[in-house]
Design a protein around this motif. Structure first.
Motif, PDB file in Angstrom:
ATOM      1  N   LEU A 101      -0.672   8.548  -6.250  1.00 43.38           N
ATOM      2  CA  LEU A 101      -1.892   9.335  -6.048  1.00 43.38           C
ATOM      3  C   LEU A 101      -1.783  10.808  -6.462  1.00 43.38           C
ATOM      4  O   LEU A 101      -2.649  11.294  -7.192  1.00 43.38           O
ATOM      5  CB  LEU A 101      -2.351   9.210  -4.588  1.00 43.38           C
ATOM      6  N   ILE A 112      -5.976   0.973  -0.460  1.00 48.35           N
ATOM      7  CA  ILE A 112      -4.929   1.062   0.544  1.00 48.35           C
ATOM      8  C   ILE A 112      -5.452   0.599   1.896  1.00 48.35           C
ATOM      9  O   ILE A 112      -6.649   0.658   2.162  1.00 48.35           O
ATOM     10  CB  ILE A 112      -4.387   2.504   0.686  1.00 48.35           C
ATOM     11  N   SER A 128       0.829  -1.211   0.000  1.00 49.34           N
ATOM     12  CA  SER A 128       0.000   0.000   0.000  1.00 49.34           C
ATOM     13  C   SER A 128       0.860   1.256   0.000  1.00 49.34           C
ATOM     14  O   SER A 128       0.528   2.250  -0.626  1.00 49.34           O
ATOM     15  CB  SER A 128      -0.898   0.036   1.236  1.00 49.34           C
ATOM     16  N   LEU A 171       0.492   3.913  -3.049  1.00 45.65           N
ATOM     17  CA  LEU A 171      -0.092   5.228  -2.794  1.00 45.65           C
ATOM     18  C   LEU A 171       0.711   6.356  -3.433  1.00 45.65           C
ATOM     19  O   LEU A 171       0.209   7.457  -3.615  1.00 45.65           O
ATOM     20  CB  LEU A 171      -0.205   5.427  -1.273  1.00 45.65           C
ATOM     21  N   LEU A 195      -8.877   7.476  -5.194  1.00 40.46           N
ATOM     22  CA  LEU A 195      -8.230   6.981  -3.971  1.00 40.46           C
ATOM     23  C   LEU A 195      -8.722   5.579  -3.629  1.00 40.46           C
ATOM     24  O   LEU A 195      -7.927   4.693  -3.304  1.00 40.46           O
ATOM     25  CB  LEU A 195      -8.511   7.945  -2.808  1.00 40.46           C
ATOM     26  N   VAL A 218       0.317   1.226   5.124  1.00 38.64           N
ATOM     27  CA  VAL A 218       1.013   2.394   4.589  1.00 38.64           C
ATOM     28  C   VAL A 218       1.982   2.939   5.630  1.00 38.64           C
ATOM     29  O   VAL A 218       3.125   3.271   5.334  1.00 38.64           O
ATOM     30  CB  VAL A 218      -0.002   3.487   4.195  1.00 38.64           C
TER      31      VAL A 218
END
Lengths: 366, 203, 139
Positions: free
Chosen positions: A338, A359, A331, A335, A354, A364
Motif C-alpha cells: 500500500l 483487506i 491480507s 497490505l 485501498l 491483518v
C-alpha cells in the motif's frame, strides 16, 4: 501567491472505508500524497498465543474470527494442517461438503468486496444488491453449520454436520440464480463510464512488484501470474473439478475487479460440479481419536482463500496443544504494498487503491 | 420414580461408554504407533532428488559446511528443508533468490518461533520460474537474537519480520523500518516467547 | 452514457422484484434448527463429567457438583452451573461433547443487557431458557 504546506492526515482508525480498525497516516502536499504509513494492530487478539494453550478442536472457533468474511477457508487451513501432520484423510462426503462450503464462502466474500468497494467509491446500490445475494449464501451456511459467520463447521478429519434435508438442492438452484445476478452486476456497474474512469489504470503495479511484495490471490493474478493453489498445489478434492484461473495483465484496480468477479463464476462452476458429484452416502468424519495429537515435528500448508494464500504452520511436540501455531494471513502480506501504491497519488484515489487490495482487518492483525 | 431410575440408568451408561471409549483410544494410539515406525523407514521421499539438487547447488557456489542440516520434512507435504547457520543465512538466501537453478522469487511466509533452547526463523520460499518450493530455517541463540534481514531480497519480508520482532524479539539487521507493528512501541516484553509473563493475568 | 443507462435499466428491473428485507424486531427472524443460540441446561441430566468445562475454548463455563444425597447411589449431582456470556462465543463445543445432552443450544440469540453482570447466567436461568430448543443435537 498560493502556497501549499505539507500536512499530516490521519485516515482512521475509525473510518468506514477502511473496513475495520485500520489507520493510515498520510503526508499530503495539496492533493498529492507524499508518504503513507499504515498503522495496524488495533484488532490484534493474540490468536497464536492463545492457541498454545488450546487443543486443536478448540482453536477452530478462533480461526473463524480472523478472516470473518470467509471463515470456512480458515477452518479448513487449520484442519488441513493437522490432517497433513497426523496423516488423516477425510472421507469423500466430508471433502465435498467442505468444498461446497468454502466455495460458497468465496462467493460471499467476493460479493462483500464488490458491494463495499463500489460503496467506497460512491455507488450505493450495488452494495444492496450484493448483500441480497450474500444473504442467501449466509442463510445456506447458517442452515449447514448453525451460524451466519463464525461457522466452527469443520473438524479435524471431517465436518461437524451432514447436509440437512434438501440443502444440496438449494445449492444446486443457487448456481443458475447467481449466474443471472452476476450478469446483472456487469450490466449495472462494469460498463459504467464513471466507474471505469475511477478504476482504470489506478493503483497499478507490475508482475515483478507483485511477486517481490509477496502478494497473492487476485492481487497477484491481476498482473498476469497464473497462480492459484487450488490448481497449482491441489489440496482437498480440487483436482476433480474443471475450472479456470481468471488472469488479467494490467495490474490495476480494474484488472482486480475483473479477476474477482470472474472468480465468482469459476466458483459457481466448482459448485455445480461438486453438487453433481456429491456422494449419496458415507461418513462425514474420519476415525480420529477424541484428543488429537499430531506427531512431533512441524508442518506448513497453504491453501487459496478469497484474499490469497492462507497458510498454517504448526510445530507440535506430540502433545494435544500445538507448541507453536502461525497463520500466514494473506491480507497482512497484501497490505504491505500500500505505501508504495499511494506514493504520489491523488487523495481521491486513496480509497480506490485501498479498497482494491481487499483487506479484512481481523486477518491483518491476527 | 420410574423416570428417575431411567435417568440414573442413562447416566451410568454414559459414564461406562466414556470409559470404554477412553480404553479404546489408548489401544488405538498404541497400535498406530507400532504401525507407523516401519512404514516411515520404507522408501525415500519423491522429493529427495530436489533436495539433493538444492544442496548440490549451494555446495557448488558457497562451499561445504554452509548448511547446518538439510532434510525432507515428511509432515509438511515432503518439502525440502534447509537449515542455515545464523552467519550463512543471508548468503544462502541470496543464492536461493539469484541462482538460476533455484530462483526462488516469491517469499510465501516468514515467521519465528521460540523453542526454549533456541529461537527459529522459518521461511517458505517458492519459485514461479522453476515451480519449486523450499523451506529455509535458521536457529538463533537466545543470547544473541540477531539475524540479517531479508527485505533487500524480498520486499514481502518487511512486515512479517516486523511481526517476528514484535512478538518474539528477534532483531533483523538491515531492515529498513523495524518496528513493533502489532502491539505498539510501548509494549513490554515479547508475548510469543515461552517465558513471557502477562502484565495482568486476569485480562 | 450508454453504460450509465444500462445500469439504470437494471435498477428499474429490480423495482418489480419481491422485497427481501426482514421486519426483524417486529417479527422474529426465521432461523434454521441448527442455529446456535443461548444454551438450555437440564440439571437433572447432568452427570458432572466436566467435559464441557474442559472443551470450552474461552473458559466461560464454571460448575460445581455435590455428592448424591442417597448414599447407595454413585455419581454426582450438579450443584451450580454458570456460563459467562461476556466471553462465550457460542461455538457449540460444549453441547458437542456432552454425553447426556444435558446442555443443548436454543435458537434464542438476544443477549443485550444494561449491565455486564447480567450476562453472567446461572443454573436456574439456563434451566428456564426452554424456548426454541434445538431438536437435533448430534449427527
Amino acid at each position: 501567491m498560493i502556497r501549499t504546506e505539507e500536512m499530516l492526515l490521519n485516515v482512521g482508525p475509525q473510518h468506514p472505508s477502511t473496513h475495520g480498525v485500520f489507520r493510515l497516516v498520510i503526508k499530503i502536499d495539496g492533493e498529492i500524497i507524499k508518504e503513507a504509513t499504515p498503522v495496524i494492530g488495533y484488532l490484534h487478539r493474540g490468536t497464536e498465543k492463545l492457541a498454545e494453550d488450546l487443543q486443536y478442536t478448540q482453536i477452530i472457533p478462533y480461526t473463524d474470527r480472523m478472516d470473518y468474511l470467509a471463515a470456512m477457508t480458515n477452518n479448513y487451513v487449520l484442519c488441513h494442517a493437522v490432517e497433513t501432520m497426523a496423516g488423516i484423510i477425510a472421507p469423500d462426503r466430508a471433502e465435498y461438503l467442505r468444498v461446497i462450503a468454502m466455495e460458497l464462502g468465496r462467493i460471499a466474500s467476493h460479493l462483500v468486496w464488490w458491494g463495499t468497494y463500489l460503496l467506497d467509491i460512491g455507488a450505493t446500490s450495488p452494495f444492496l444488491y450484493a448483500f441480497r445475494e450474500r444473504e442467501m449464501i449466509i442463510n445456506m451456511l447458517n442452515e449447514l453449520s448453525g451460524a451466519r459467520l463464525t461457522f466452527n463447521y469443520m473438524r479435524v478429519g471431517g465436518v461437524k454436520w451432514d447436509a440437512p434435508e434438501g440443502w444440496i438442492q438449494k445449492v444446486h438452484d443457487f448456481v443458475p440464480y447467481m449466474r443471472e445476478q452476476l450478469e446483472g452486476y456487469h450490466q449495472l456497474v462494469t460498463g459504467n463510464e464513471i466507474f471505469m474512469s475511477r478504476v482504470k489504470g489506478i493503483g497499478s503495479y507490475t508482475k515483478e512488484d507483485a511477486i517481490n511484495y509477496s502478494l497473492s490471490g487476485a492481487n497477484l493474478r491481476c498482473t498476469g501470474v497464473k497462480w492459484d493453489l487450488r490448481k497449482n498445489e491441489p489440496y482437498s478434492i480440487y483436482d476433480r473439478f474443471d475450472f479456470d484461473i481468471p488472469v488479467r495483465q494490467d495490474g490495476d484496480a480494474w484488472a482486480r475487479y475483473h479477476c474477482r468477479l470472474e472468480e465468482i463464476e469459476e466458483s459457481l462452476k466448482i459448485l455445480e460440479q461438486a453438487v453433481e458429484q456429491f456422494p449419496q452416502d458415507g461418513p462425514i468424519l474420519a476415525k480420529v481419536p477424541k484428543i488429537i495429537k499430531p506427531p512431533k515435528g512441524e508442518s506448513f500448508v497453504r491453501i487459496e482463500s478469497p484474499r490469497g494464500e492462507i497458510g498454517c504452520y504448526i510445530a507440535s511436540n506430540g502433545k494435544k496443544e500445538p507448541y507453536r501455531l502461525k497463520f500466514r494471513r494473506p491480507s497482512f502480506y497484501n497490505l504491505q504494498i500500500l505505501p508504495k501504491l499511494l506514493k504520489g497519488e491523488n487523495m481521491a484515489n486513496l480509497i480506490t487503491i485501498l479498497g482494491a487490495i481487499d483487506i479484512v482487518l481481523g486477518e491483518v492483525d491476527g | 420414580m420410574a423416570e428417575e431410575k431411567g435417568l440414573e440408568q442413562l447416566k451410568k451408561e454414559a459414564a461406562e461408554k466414556a470409559k470404554a471409549a477412553a480404553a479404546a483410544r489408548e489401544k488405538g494410539a498404541a497400535s498406530a504407533k507400532v504401525k507407523e515406525e516401519p512404514a516411515e523407514k520404507a522408501k525415500p521421499s519423491p522429493n529427495q532428488h530436489i533436495l539433493d539438487k538444492y544442496v548440490q547447488e549451494i555446495e557448488n557456489h558457497l562451499g561445504k559446511e554452509i548448511l547446518e542440516d538439510s532434510y525432507i520434512n515428511r509432515l509438511s507435504k515432503d518439502i525440502p528443508t534447509l537449515v542455515a547457520k545464523p552467519d550463512t543465512y543471508r548468503k544462502v538466501a541470496e543464492l536461493l533468490k539469484y541462482n538460476e537453478q533455484l530462483a526462488f522469487d516469491y517469499l510465501s511466509e516468514l515467521h519465528g518461533g521460540d523453542f526454549e533452547t533456541h529461537m527459529e526463523v522459518y521461511v517458505h520460499l517458492y519459485s514461479f520460474t522453476n515451480q519449486q518450493a523450499v523451506a529455509l530455517k535458521v536457529k538463533i541463540e537466545r543470547s544473541n537474537l540477531e539475524i540479517p534481514s531479508l527485505v533487500p531480497l524480498w520486499e514481502g519480508a518487511n512486515w512479517p519480520e516486523c511481526e517476528t520482532y514484535d512478538l518474539l524479539g528477534i532483531r533483523f539487521t538491515g531492515h529498513p523500518d523495524l518496528k513493533r507493528i502489532l502491539l505498539g512501541e510501548e509494549w513490554i516484553g515479547y508475548p510469543l516467547r515461552k517465558d513471557y509473563e502477562p502484565y495482568d493475568v486476569e485480562v | 452514457m450508454l453504460g450509465l443507462m444500462k445500469g439504470l435499466g437494471y435498477t428499474m428491473k429490480n423495482l418489480t422484484r419481491k422485497k427481501v428485507t426482514y421486519d426483524y424486531p417486529n417479527k422474529p427472524l426465521p432461523l434454521p434448527d441448527r442455529f446456535r443460540g443461548i444454551q438450555k441446561f437440564y440439571p437433572e441430566k447432568c452427570i458432572v463429567c466436566n467435559q464441557c468445562v474442559n472443551i470450552c475454548p474461552t473458559d466461560c463455563i464454571q460448575l460445581t457438583g455435590k455428592k448424591h444425597p442417597d448414599p447407595t447411589k454413585r455419581g454426582k449431582l450438579i450443584d451450580t452451573y454458570d456460563i459467562n456470556f461476556e466471553i462465550c462465543i457460542l461455538c457449540d463445543l460444549c453441547t458437542e461433547v456432552c454425553p447426556t445432552e444435558s446442555i443443548v443450544m436454543t435458537n434464542n440469540f438476544e443477549l443485550a443487557e444494561y449491565s455486564r453482570d447480567e450476562l453472567f447466567k446461572n443454573l436456574e436461568w439456563l434451566d428456564e431458557n426452554d424456548e426454541n430448543i434445538r431438536k437435533v443435537n448430534k449427527v
